[in-house]
Design an enzyme around this catalytic site. Sequence first.
Site, PDB file in Angstrom:
ATOM      1  N   GLN A 102       0.851  -1.192   0.000  1.00 43.02           N
ATOM      2  CA  GLN A 102       0.000   0.000   0.000  1.00 43.02           C
ATOM      3  C   GLN A 102       0.887   1.242   0.000  1.00 43.02           C
ATOM      4  OE1 GLN A 102      -3.409  -0.592   3.059  1.00 43.02           O
ATOM      5  NE2 GLN A 102      -1.829  -2.053   3.595  1.00 43.02           N
ATOM      6  N   ASP A 105       6.061   4.935  -1.369  1.00 39.59           N
ATOM      7  CA  ASP A 105       7.390   5.539  -1.218  1.00 39.59           C
ATOM      8  C   ASP A 105       8.475   4.958  -2.112  1.00 39.59           C
ATOM      9  OD1 ASP A 105       8.042   3.074   0.089  1.00 39.59           O
ATOM     10  OD2 ASP A 105       7.497   3.904   2.040  1.00 39.59           O
ATOM     11  N   HIS A 120      -1.612   1.567  -4.123  1.00 40.24           N
ATOM     12  CA  HIS A 120      -1.975   2.977  -3.971  1.00 40.24           C
ATOM     13  C   HIS A 120      -1.097   3.908  -4.808  1.00 40.24           C
ATOM     14  CE1 HIS A 120      -3.972   1.927   0.163  1.00 40.24           C
ATOM     15  NE2 HIS A 120      -4.663   1.510  -0.883  1.00 40.24           N
ATOM     16  N   GLY A 189       3.055  -4.415   8.893  1.00 41.42           N
ATOM     17  CA  GLY A 189       2.968  -2.973   9.125  1.00 41.42           C
ATOM     18  C   GLY A 189       1.779  -2.275   8.501  1.00 41.42           C
ATOM     19  N   SER A 191      -2.352  -1.085   9.368  1.00 43.41           N
ATOM     20  CA  SER A 191      -3.412  -1.028  10.372  1.00 43.41           C
ATOM     21  C   SER A 191      -4.635  -1.792   9.888  1.00 43.41           C
ATOM     22  CB  SER A 191      -3.770   0.426  10.672  1.00 43.41           C
ATOM     23  OG  SER A 191      -4.197   1.060   9.482  1.00 43.41           O
ATOM     24  N   ALA A 233       8.794  -4.551  12.096  1.00 39.74           N
ATOM     25  CA  ALA A 233       9.117  -5.331  10.897  1.00 39.74           C
ATOM     26  C   ALA A 233      10.625  -5.551  10.772  1.00 39.74           C
ATOM     27  CB  ALA A 233       8.585  -4.607   9.671  1.00 39.74           C
TER      28      ALA A 233
HETATM   29  P1  OAD Z   1      -1.290   3.082   8.884  1.00 37.45           P
HETATM   30  O1  OAD Z   1      -0.580   4.317   9.277  1.00 37.45           O
HETATM   31  O2  OAD Z   1      -2.781   3.089   8.940  1.00 37.45           O
HETATM   32  O3  OAD Z   1      -0.804   1.871   9.794  1.00 37.45           O
HETATM   33  C1  OAD Z   1       0.540   1.629  10.022  1.00 37.45           C
HETATM   34  C2  OAD Z   1       0.648   0.381  10.885  1.00 37.45           C
HETATM   35  O4  OAD Z   1       2.023   0.074  11.015  1.00 37.45           O
HETATM   36  C3  OAD Z   1       0.069   0.521  12.282  1.00 37.45           C
HETATM   37  O5  OAD Z   1      -0.799  -0.581  12.546  1.00 37.45           O
HETATM   38  C4  OAD Z   1       1.304   0.467  13.188  1.00 37.45           C
HETATM   39  O6  OAD Z   1       1.050  -0.204  14.412  1.00 37.45           O
HETATM   40  C5  OAD Z   1       2.258  -0.338  12.345  1.00 37.45           C
HETATM   41  N1  OAD Z   1       3.681  -0.077  12.599  1.00 37.45           N
HETATM   42  C6  OAD Z   1       4.284   1.054  13.065  1.00 37.45           C
HETATM   43  N2  OAD Z   1       5.614   0.905  13.115  1.00 37.45           N
HETATM   44  C7  OAD Z   1       5.867  -0.362  12.674  1.00 37.45           C
HETATM   45  C8  OAD Z   1       7.072  -1.118  12.480  1.00 37.45           C
HETATM   46  N3  OAD Z   1       8.275  -0.618  12.760  1.00 37.45           N
HETATM   47  N4  OAD Z   1       6.937  -2.383  12.003  1.00 37.45           N
HETATM   48  C9  OAD Z   1       5.731  -2.896  11.720  1.00 37.45           C
HETATM   49  N5  OAD Z   1       4.565  -2.233  11.877  1.00 37.45           N
HETATM   50  C10 OAD Z   1       4.640  -0.979  12.349  1.00 37.45           C
HETATM   51  O7  OAD Z   1      -0.748   2.681   7.450  1.00 37.45           O
HETATM   52  P2  OAD Z   1      -1.401   1.728   6.359  1.00 37.45           P
HETATM   53  O8  OAD Z   1      -2.063   0.563   6.972  1.00 37.45           O
HETATM   54  O9  OAD Z   1      -0.371   1.481   5.333  1.00 37.45           O
HETATM   55  O10 OAD Z   1      -3.592   5.298   1.638  1.00 37.45           O
HETATM   56  O11 OAD Z   1      -2.495   2.682   5.748  1.00 37.45           O
HETATM   57  C11 OAD Z   1      -3.230   2.270   4.652  1.00 37.45           C
HETATM   58  C12 OAD Z   1      -3.484   3.439   3.742  1.00 37.45           C
HETATM   59  O12 OAD Z   1      -4.093   4.492   4.485  1.00 37.45           O
HETATM   60  C13 OAD Z   1      -2.245   4.090   3.150  1.00 37.45           C
HETATM   61  O13 OAD Z   1      -1.750   3.409   2.032  1.00 37.45           O
HETATM   62  C14 OAD Z   1      -2.752   5.447   2.787  1.00 37.45           C
HETATM   63  C15 OAD Z   1      -3.539   5.766   4.028  1.00 37.45           C
HETATM   64  O14 OAD Z   1      -4.584   6.657   3.864  1.00 37.45           O
HETATM   65  C16 OAD Z   1      -3.582   6.236   0.673  1.00 37.45           C
HETATM   66  O15 OAD Z   1      -2.901   7.240   0.754  1.00 37.45           O
HETATM   67  C17 OAD Z   1      -4.482   5.906  -0.467  1.00 37.45           C
END
Ligand code: OAD
Length: 247
Positions: A102, A105, A120, A189, A191, A233
């Site tokens: 998703q 970067d 995305h 990683g 949510s 991760a």
């Molecule tokens: P989120 O910011 O919603 O979630 C990030 C997740 O990574 C959280 O559950 C954290 O607990 C976890 N996390 C943080 N640090 C970590 C680490 N070092 N190792 C592993 N996990 C870690 O990001 P996404 O789930 O990617 O969409 O969000 C989905 C989409 O929402 C994105 O692609 C973006 C956003 O709106 C668009 O821009 C279309």
Amino acid sequence: MIETAKAQIDALLADDPPIAVLTGAGCSAESGVPTFRGAEGLWKQYRPEELASPEAFARDPDLVWEWYAWRRERLFPCQPNAAHRIIAAMERRFGDFSLITQNVDGLHQLAGSTDVVELHGNIWRVFDPIGSYDEVVRVATLDEVPPRCPQTGNLLRPGVVWFGEALPPDAIQAADAAMSRFKVLFVVGTSAVVYPAAYFPVIAKRHGAFVVEINPDATSLSEMVDIALPMKAGEALPQLFPDLVTP
Ligand code: OAD
């Protein structure tokens, strides 16, 4: 816990089954890339509908582009971390491997992954929604903000999927196909609140895949996965695949 998980995963991977990795912003967190949710998340400070939607772009392209220019500038120096490197090595090691992200970067590609399904889009891509200009411009600072097509002068837009927009059909197809086929899925990683990506692990599970979640925090998936590793991760993946660790 990680030792038990490793033993289970090693046994499953012994006969080289189809495997996939689904990543979210947390996979890049240790590279210094901000996540979207959580205490320091981008969506805690900014409203997505004001910055990441077709309506916002139509209303105020300068503002939207300033935000993307700021994000590009912040991302530019970020380097892949151990998680990206292990995932790139997994592509080389396993015969049937899919990486679905998703993230916009481009850090998976910088780490050496060559086949990346970008659900995305990619923040470095700049394109003309009505013309043919379509380029990957990986620079810290754009020459002009908002950028315009050098030939037509048309306003260009970032190559990311915005709220309210459909995901690229080829990316969805590739992800769908992978979800029903592979036997082991690593969810790293995310949510798991943004669809359809959040639904992929559920589809995978229905098709009998063994699902491993790597995330320091619990998500809506944590209860249904086979193993939930509450770890970063960049710490969990090198421990699961020590022979794939590169400097
Ligand atoms: P989120 O910011 O919603 O979630 C990030 C997740 O990574 C959280 O559950 C954290 O607990 C976890 N996390 C943080 N640090 C970590 C680490 N070092 N190792 C592993 N996990 C870690 O990001 P996404 O789930 O990617 O969409 O969000 C989905 C989409 O929402 C994105 O692609 C973006 C956003 O709106 C668009 O821009 C279309």
